[in-house]
Write an enzyme that holds these catalytic residues in place. Sequence first.
Site, PDB file in Angstrom:
ATOM      1  N   THR A 233      -1.860   0.630  11.723  1.00 35.73           N
ATOM      2  CA  THR A 233      -0.950   0.948  10.625  1.00 35.73           C
ATOM      3  C   THR A 233      -0.807   2.461  10.606  1.00 35.73           C
ATOM      4  O   THR A 233      -1.785   3.167  10.356  1.00 35.73           O
ATOM      5  CB  THR A 233      -1.527   0.470   9.276  1.00 35.73           C
TER       6      THR A 233
ATOM      7  N   LYS B   8       5.462  -3.308   6.956  1.00 37.68           N
ATOM      8  CA  LYS B   8       4.049  -3.307   6.533  1.00 37.68           C
ATOM      9  C   LYS B   8       3.859  -2.460   5.268  1.00 37.68           C
ATOM     10  O   LYS B   8       3.217  -2.889   4.301  1.00 37.68           O
ATOM     11  CB  LYS B   8       3.196  -2.757   7.686  1.00 37.68           C
TER      12      LYS B   8
ATOM     13  N   LYS C 220      -4.739   4.312   1.831  1.00 40.48           N
ATOM     14  CA  LYS C 220      -4.067   4.800   3.042  1.00 40.48           C
ATOM     15  C   LYS C 220      -2.629   4.274   3.108  1.00 40.48           C
ATOM     16  O   LYS C 220      -1.689   5.030   3.329  1.00 40.48           O
ATOM     17  CB  LYS C 220      -4.837   4.343   4.290  1.00 40.48           C
TER      18      LYS C 220
END
Length: 290
Positions: A87, A162, A237
């Site tokens: 990611t 995402k 994050k």
Amino acid sequence: MNIGFIGLGNMGAPMAANLAAAGHNVSGFDPAGTTAQGVTVAANAVEAAAGADVVITMLPNGAILRSVAAEVIAAMQAGATLLDCSTVDVESARAVATDAAAAGLLAVDAPVSGGIGGAAGGTLTFMAGGFDAGFAKVQPLFEIMGQKAVHCGDSGAGQAAKICNNMILGATMIATCEAFSLADKLGLDRQKMFDVVSTSSGYSWSMNAYCPAPGVGPNSPADNDYTPGFAAELMLKDLGLSQQAAEAANADTPMGALALALYKQFVENEGGLGKDFSAMLPRFEARDRG
Ligand code: NAD
């Protein structure tokens, strides 16, 4: 296929092991010295990438991805595919894809959802960005490592999907936790709260599938003292990446910004580090309006 796998961490090691168990020839590298079952250890990233049909990266962030990509792109054979499952920020994903294309390679960004359990069980969901040819090449690998892969669009589209998903998830988890805390203060039984909301218009994955209240709803990290699951710092994050993307794209995302601020405070100052992201509920319980 000959596969180079770079980044054998919590996610990468079981993913690489599943590819090896399915009969692929996997050469892996991680500077921490971690290994994975059935995977040949390479001395460095370049050795893992040389001669590979597909090089997979599973790394902590975009800066590390860019530096690893710069090394391996030069070492990869023409026509091979670089598949990044980390990611990372959308810009890094697009920059790596541009560099790969310039070197005659295919590139796919395909971050995952499903966590460590999904990686071990081969049940991850992949959200992919890149040209059709690249997606087609790696689809058989998605079938081994996961149960679903969605081709979302061009390079960066996987990362975009995402971070948009996780921005919704962060905001709905906070909303669910603060509503439980309000319900507590109004004297409403938590089980009744769940019974109503999980079948009413306030329902969500956070409430129905991952209920943050212990002993209520399906089994979740709340029933295991908020052991992750999905750690609060990983949510932090991802919320940082969605705000970074929103800034770059000039998108107005005030709920995402507030979710980021709350998770930052939680992880850095309120004991959230190492806890599941649903531990926002005890955090709200312990507070009043201040
Ligand atoms: P991790 O920290 O366990 O693994 C990352 C690995 O990368 C480490 O083993 C590290 O040594 C290695 N690494 C660091 N620098 C490197 C370099 N220069 N070259 C090669 N390897 C290097 O993290 P993880 O939990 O496996 O997560 C990996 C990625 O997947 C992250 O981007 C994370 O956001 C994402 N992700 C994680 C989860 C999860 O539940 N853990 C879920 C979805 C997505």
